[in-house]
Design an enzyme around this catalytic site. Structure first.
Site, PDB file in Angstrom:
ATOM      1  N   HIS A   5       0.847  -1.208   0.000  1.00 56.88           N
ATOM      2  CA  HIS A   5       0.000   0.000   0.000  1.00 56.88           C
ATOM      3  C   HIS A   5       0.879   1.254   0.000  1.00 56.88           C
ATOM      4  O   HIS A   5       0.600   2.222  -0.707  1.00 56.88           O
ATOM      5  CB  HIS A   5      -0.884   0.049   1.254  1.00 56.88           C
ATOM      6  CG  HIS A   5      -1.942  -1.005   1.341  1.00 56.88           C
ATOM      7  ND1 HIS A   5      -2.014  -1.919   2.365  1.00 56.88           N
ATOM      8  CD2 HIS A   5      -2.998  -1.291   0.527  1.00 56.88           C
ATOM      9  CE1 HIS A   5      -3.060  -2.714   2.192  1.00 56.88           C
ATOM     10  NE2 HIS A   5      -3.670  -2.366   1.077  1.00 56.88           N
ATOM     11  N   LYS A  32     -15.806  -7.360   4.311  1.00 54.32           N
ATOM     12  CA  LYS A  32     -14.956  -8.224   5.133  1.00 54.32           C
ATOM     13  C   LYS A  32     -15.170  -7.940   6.607  1.00 54.32           C
ATOM     14  O   LYS A  32     -15.548  -6.836   6.983  1.00 54.32           O
ATOM     15  CB  LYS A  32     -13.497  -7.926   4.827  1.00 54.32           C
ATOM     16  CG  LYS A  32     -13.096  -8.073   3.393  1.00 54.32           C
ATOM     17  CD  LYS A  32     -11.676  -7.560   3.222  1.00 54.32           C
ATOM     18  CE  LYS A  32     -11.279  -7.520   1.763  1.00 54.32           C
ATOM     19  NZ  LYS A  32      -9.990  -6.852   1.582  1.00 54.32           N
ATOM     20  N   ARG A  46      -2.449  -5.442  -8.528  1.00 51.39           N
ATOM     21  CA  ARG A  46      -1.333  -6.361  -8.328  1.00 51.39           C
ATOM     22  C   ARG A  46      -1.206  -7.344  -9.469  1.00 51.39           C
ATOM     23  O   ARG A  46      -0.199  -7.499 -10.088  1.00 51.39           O
ATOM     24  CB  ARG A  46      -1.488  -7.115  -7.003  1.00 51.39           C
ATOM     25  CG  ARG A  46      -1.223  -6.233  -5.801  1.00 51.39           C
ATOM     26  CD  ARG A  46      -1.694  -6.873  -4.550  1.00 51.39           C
ATOM     27  NE  ARG A  46      -3.110  -7.150  -4.645  1.00 51.39           N
ATOM     28  CZ  ARG A  46      -3.775  -7.903  -3.814  1.00 51.39           C
ATOM     29  NH1 ARG A  46      -3.167  -8.511  -2.834  1.00 51.39           N
ATOM     30  NH2 ARG A  46      -5.076  -8.069  -3.962  1.00 51.39           N
ATOM     31  N   SER A  94      -3.009  -8.345   2.704  1.00 50.11           N
ATOM     32  CA  SER A  94      -3.102  -8.244   4.162  1.00 50.11           C
ATOM     33  C   SER A  94      -3.433  -9.602   4.780  1.00 50.11           C
ATOM     34  O   SER A  94      -2.879  -9.964   5.831  1.00 50.11           O
ATOM     35  CB  SER A  94      -4.165  -7.211   4.542  1.00 50.11           C
ATOM     36  OG  SER A  94      -3.793  -5.950   4.036  1.00 50.11           O
TER      37      SER A  94
HETATM   38  N1  COA Z   1       0.137  -4.136  -2.358  1.00 49.48           N
HETATM   39  C1  COA Z   1      -0.150  -5.218  -1.646  1.00 49.48           C
HETATM   40  N2  COA Z   1      -1.400  -5.590  -1.318  1.00 49.48           N
HETATM   41  C2  COA Z   1      -2.398  -4.799  -1.713  1.00 49.48           C
HETATM   42  C3  COA Z   1      -2.168  -3.644  -2.450  1.00 49.48           C
HETATM   43  C4  COA Z   1      -0.835  -3.324  -2.779  1.00 49.48           C
HETATM   44  N3  COA Z   1      -0.536  -2.252  -3.475  1.00 49.48           N
HETATM   45  N4  COA Z   1      -3.349  -3.079  -2.727  1.00 49.48           N
HETATM   46  C5  COA Z   1      -4.279  -3.868  -2.181  1.00 49.48           C
HETATM   47  N5  COA Z   1      -3.711  -4.893  -1.560  1.00 49.48           N
HETATM   48  C6  COA Z   1      -4.410  -6.000  -0.905  1.00 49.48           C
HETATM   49  C7  COA Z   1      -4.954  -5.649   0.435  1.00 49.48           C
HETATM   50  O1  COA Z   1      -4.015  -5.953   1.442  1.00 49.48           O
HETATM   51  C8  COA Z   1      -6.175  -6.527   0.518  1.00 49.48           C
HETATM   52  O2  COA Z   1      -5.822  -7.824   0.948  1.00 49.48           O
HETATM   53  P1  COA Z   1      -6.880  -8.771   1.689  1.00 49.48           P
HETATM   54  O3  COA Z   1      -8.008  -8.988   0.711  1.00 49.48           O
HETATM   55  O4  COA Z   1      -6.102  -9.983   1.956  1.00 49.48           O
HETATM   56  O5  COA Z   1      -7.326  -8.044   2.919  1.00 49.48           O
HETATM   57  C9  COA Z   1      -6.656  -6.630  -0.929  1.00 49.48           C
HETATM   58  O6  COA Z   1      -5.537  -6.293  -1.689  1.00 49.48           O
HETATM   59  C10 COA Z   1      -7.738  -5.643  -1.304  1.00 49.48           C
HETATM   60  O7  COA Z   1      -7.732  -4.632  -0.372  1.00 49.48           O
HETATM   61  P2  COA Z   1      -8.010  -3.111  -0.460  1.00 49.48           P
HETATM   62  O8  COA Z   1      -7.200  -2.439  -1.489  1.00 49.48           O
HETATM   63  O9  COA Z   1      -7.880  -2.590   0.929  1.00 49.48           O
HETATM   64  O10 COA Z   1      -9.441  -3.053  -0.982  1.00 49.48           O
HETATM   65  P3  COA Z   1     -10.691  -3.659  -0.364  1.00 49.48           P
HETATM   66  O11 COA Z   1     -11.212  -4.590  -1.393  1.00 49.48           O
HETATM   67  O12 COA Z   1     -10.492  -4.200   0.986  1.00 49.48           O
HETATM   68  O13 COA Z   1     -11.556  -2.338  -0.193  1.00 49.48           O
HETATM   69  C11 COA Z   1     -13.077  -0.639  -0.895  1.00 49.48           C
HETATM   70  C12 COA Z   1     -12.341  -1.921  -1.199  1.00 49.48           C
HETATM   71  C13 COA Z   1     -13.147  -0.301   0.578  1.00 49.48           C
HETATM   72  C14 COA Z   1     -12.369   0.464  -1.602  1.00 49.48           C
HETATM   73  C15 COA Z   1     -14.475  -0.858  -1.514  1.00 49.48           C
HETATM   74  O14 COA Z   1     -15.049  -1.996  -0.936  1.00 49.48           O
HETATM   75  C16 COA Z   1     -15.374   0.312  -1.325  1.00 49.48           C
HETATM   76  O15 COA Z   1     -15.289   1.263  -2.049  1.00 49.48           O
HETATM   77  N6  COA Z   1     -16.272   0.237  -0.318  1.00 49.48           N
HETATM   78  C17 COA Z   1     -17.188   1.308   0.002  1.00 49.48           C
HETATM   79  C18 COA Z   1     -18.611   0.965  -0.402  1.00 49.48           C
HETATM   80  C19 COA Z   1     -18.841   1.259  -1.853  1.00 49.48           C
HETATM   81  O16 COA Z   1     -18.687   2.360  -2.329  1.00 49.48           O
HETATM   82  N7  COA Z   1     -19.245   0.202  -2.563  1.00 49.48           N
HETATM   83  C20 COA Z   1     -19.502   0.274  -3.967  1.00 49.48           C
HETATM   84  C21 COA Z   1     -18.256   0.044  -4.764  1.00 49.48           C
HETATM   85  S1  COA Z   1     -18.579   0.105  -6.485  1.00 49.48           S
END
Ligand code: COA
Length: 168
Positions: free
Chosen positions: A20, A44, A95, A133
């Site tokens: 990140h 989650k 990724r 993560s």
């Molecule tokens: N390097 C390493 N790992 C990374 C990374 C990077 N650059 N970028 C993301 N990751 C990993 C994270 O650790 C995470 O791992 P995990 O699934 O094992 O926990 C995974 O990739 C995805 O995580 P993240 O980037 O935090 O995204 P998310 O899917 O958890 O969150 C939101 C997504 C919060 C942005 C999305 O759900 C959201 O917008 N929610 C709000 C509600 C909404 O608007 N919904 C409609 C959407 S259209």
């Protein structure tokens, strides 16, 4: 009206990883202001409480010394949050191919909701493309060394957790 471009970098950050931070470093060079937005709730169940996730982010960003990065949390729709913060860009890290479908779907949905907010994808550096993560938490819980993949405050918290007896 200001011409500065504000970008939101959203995620669960459960916990923040060096992957990140790699995206953040590169985004901080591209945009005038970045708001890292940790989701308060989502699909989650979080392992770390929101306060802990925010503490990890504050500590990590402070160490990097950025002046144009703010940390916040959000609930509800991401695009509504971005609009309310005057952000015109959503940053997402990509990724591997498997990220693409979900990320593409979200970006198109977000653009349908508010067309003026663009999603910008940055490719994760090859040092971190295998990091997530969940994987970090699993490896750390089983005694693996993840210190090269997470900020030191997160590494300390993962080690402290490992020492705690399992609940339930
Ligand atoms: N390097 C390493 N790992 C990374 C990374 C990077 N650059 N970028 C993301 N990751 C990993 C994270 O650790 C995470 O791992 P995990 O699934 O094992 O926990 C995974 O990739 C995805 O995580 P993240 O980037 O935090 O995204 P998310 O899917 O958890 O969150 C939101 C997504 C919060 C942005 C999305 O759900 C959201 O917008 N929610 C709000 C509600 C909404 O608007 N919904 C409609 C959407 S259209």
């Amino acid at each position: 009206m200001s011409d500065s471009v504000i970008a939101v970098y959203p995620g669960s950050f459960d916990p923040v990883t060096n992957g990140h931070l790699d995206i953040l470093k590169r985004a901080a060079r591209l945009f005038d202001r970045i708001i890292i937005a940790a989701s308060e709730s989502g699909r989650k169940l979080f392992d770390f409480a929101l306060e802990e996730r925010l503490t990890f982010l504050h500590d990590s960003v402070e160490r990097l010394g950025y002046r144009n990065v703010e940390i916040d949390s959000f609930g509800g729709l991401l695009v509504h949050y971005a609009r309310d913060r005057n952000a015109s860009v959503i940053i997402r890290g990509l990724r591997e191919v498997s990220d693409f479908e979900y990320e593409y779907q979200m970006s198109v949905m977000n653009r349908k909701l508010i067309p003026s907010i663009e999603t910008v994808f940055l490719s994760t550096s090859s040092d971190y493309y295998f990091v997530s993560s969940s994987l970090i938490k699993e490896v750390a819980a089983l005694g693996g060394d993840v210190s090269a993949l997470v900020p030191s405050i997160v590494n300390d918290a993962l080690i402290a957790r490992r020492r705690k007896p399992l609940e339930g």
